[in-house]
Motif scaffolding. Structure first.
Motif, mmCIF file in Angstrom:
data_model
loop_
_atom_site.group_PDB
_atom_site.id
_atom_site.type_symbol
_atom_site.label_atom_id
_atom_site.label_comp_id
_atom_site.label_asym_id
_atom_site.label_seq_id
_atom_site.Cartn_x
_atom_site.Cartn_y
_atom_site.Cartn_z
ATOM 1 N N LYS A 83 37.197 52.660 30.687
ATOM 2 C CA LYS A 83 38.261 53.558 31.148
ATOM 3 C C LYS A 83 38.518 54.656 30.130
ATOM 4 O O LYS A 83 37.891 54.706 29.083
ATOM 5 C CB LYS A 83 39.547 52.743 31.323
ATOM 6 N N MET A 109 34.985 47.045 32.215
ATOM 7 C CA MET A 109 35.810 48.095 32.822
ATOM 8 C C MET A 109 35.976 49.228 31.812
ATOM 9 O O MET A 109 36.793 49.135 30.898
ATOM 10 C CB MET A 109 37.144 47.445 33.182
ATOM 11 N N SER A 143 40.203 50.281 46.368
ATOM 12 C CA SER A 143 39.867 51.101 45.199
ATOM 13 C C SER A 143 38.488 50.675 44.695
ATOM 14 O O SER A 143 37.954 49.633 45.107
ATOM 15 C CB SER A 143 40.884 50.858 44.080
ATOM 16 N N ALA A 184 42.262 43.788 42.884
ATOM 17 C CA ALA A 184 41.103 43.448 42.048
ATOM 18 C C ALA A 184 41.455 42.287 41.108
ATOM 19 O O ALA A 184 40.668 41.346 40.952
ATOM 20 C CB ALA A 184 40.666 44.671 41.239
ATOM 21 N N SER A 234 35.230 54.590 35.406
ATOM 22 C CA SER A 234 36.174 55.391 36.205
ATOM 23 C C SER A 234 35.622 56.807 36.321
ATOM 24 O O SER A 234 34.886 57.279 35.449
ATOM 25 C CB SER A 234 37.562 55.398 35.560
ATOM 26 N N LYS A 238 32.006 48.965 35.419
ATOM 27 C CA LYS A 238 32.820 49.887 36.232
ATOM 28 C C LYS A 238 33.181 51.087 35.361
ATOM 29 O O LYS A 238 33.776 50.932 34.290
ATOM 30 C CB LYS A 238 34.082 49.183 36.739
ATOM 31 N N ASP A 278 38.051 49.667 41.737
ATOM 32 C CA ASP A 278 38.268 48.452 40.921
ATOM 33 C C ASP A 278 38.006 47.209 41.777
ATOM 34 O O ASP A 278 37.351 46.255 41.349
ATOM 35 C CB ASP A 278 39.723 48.375 40.419
ATOM 36 N N THR A 279 38.540 47.236 42.981
ATOM 37 C CA THR A 279 38.340 46.091 43.880
ATOM 38 C C THR A 279 36.866 45.977 44.271
ATOM 39 O O THR A 279 36.312 44.871 44.328
ATOM 40 C CB THR A 279 39.232 46.231 45.138
ATOM 41 N N ILE A 283 44.736 48.044 36.225
ATOM 42 C CA ILE A 283 43.719 47.581 37.187
ATOM 43 C C ILE A 283 44.502 47.244 38.446
ATOM 44 O O ILE A 283 45.575 46.645 38.345
ATOM 45 C CB ILE A 283 43.052 46.270 36.698
ATOM 46 N N VAL A 303 38.256 45.137 29.411
ATOM 47 C CA VAL A 303 38.759 46.502 29.619
ATOM 48 C C VAL A 303 38.722 47.233 28.280
ATOM 49 O O VAL A 303 39.282 46.753 27.288
ATOM 50 C CB VAL A 303 40.210 46.482 30.148
#
Ligand code: UDP
Length: 235
Positions: A160, A158, A139, A199, A14, A12, A141-142, A195, A212
């Motif tokens: 970020k 994740m 979102s 999620a 952002s 993921k 994230d979900t 987050i 993360v």
């Protein structure tokens, strides 16, 4: 291959991570740097699916003083812009990529079909899931959590602009403390928000670990798939 901890991941990214120092839109140097590292990760044999956010263009969930559903539709379209940018940057490195959208726009990309997505991964194509879940009030994230479950990803990476999960916002509190590890239950109990809770709750129920980390060091993607402990692991 033996050096890999994860062989199928959901990455993921952002929207903001694509904007670099500019803070909005897409910064060419930044997207190229990220795609260089995704390329190297792909070269290791990792199957990679990507969900990208849209916050560098538009974030309907931040409350922008307009009808929420319309604002969210605009946010989902922003994820398509980022997905096409990533597709182009990855393909220019010789990686086959397919963008799949949760809202149909067949002239631009494939519609989301789980079986096709899994087949692409097996054929070592990178799949980028655009439009999040395709529904307002959610979102990306979900969407990352939900797609990770559907494609049996071993972990969500994740990436970020912040280098992990803190007990308070590190941009506002210089004494914020970073967690190396935290359970989803503890994360939810503390009311943390890096987050979104939908999620976190979904990953808890479906036992999907989340790593993360920041992209200040773009090698973090490779380090994470090799099992190095960077940022924060949520389990
Ligand atoms: N969005 C949505 N449904 C989804 C995913 C995203 O409505 O399933 C909209 C929402 O307005 C959100 C925007 O798209 O604010 C961009 O996504 P997000 O905020 O998750 O992007 P990021 O913060 O990761 O860049």
């Amino acid at each position: 291959m033996t050096e890999l901890k994860y062989k199928r991941i959901l990455l993921k990214i952002s929207g903001e991570a694509l904007s670099g120092e500019k803070g909005s839109g897409i910064d060419t140097d930044t997207i190229n740097e990220i795609c260089d590292r995704i390329y190297k990760t792909h070269e290791l044999g990792v199957e990679i699916a990507i969900v990208v956010g849209g916050g560098n263009f538009w974030r309907g969930r931040s409350g922008v003083g307009m009808d929420r559903t319309t604002a969210d539709h605009m946010g989902m379209l922003a994820t398509v812009i980022n997905s096409l940018g990533l597709q182009d940057a990855l393909e220019s490195r010789g990686i086959p990529v397919r963008v799949q959208t949760a809202i149909e726009m067949k002239q631009i990309a494939e519609p989301y079909v789980r079986r096709k997505a899994v087949r692409h991964l097996e054929k070592k194509r990178i799949v980028i899931f655009a439009c999040g879940m395709g529904n307002p009030y959610f979102s990306t994230d979900t969407a990352a959590a939900q797609r990770a479950a559907e494609i049996n990803a071993e972990a969500i990476l994740m990436a970020k602009n912040v280098d992990g999960i803190y007990d308070s916002d590190p941009s506002k509190n210089p004494n914020a403390i970073k967690f190396d590890k935290i359970s989803y239950q503890e994360y939810l109990n503390k009311g943390l928000s890096a987050i979104d809770s939908t999620a976190a709750s979904f990953c808890k129920d479906n036992s999907i670990p989340m790593l993360v980390f920041g992209l200040d060091n773009p090698d973090n993607i490779i380090r994470a798939v090799k099992g190095e402990e960077i940022g924060t692991t949520i389990y």
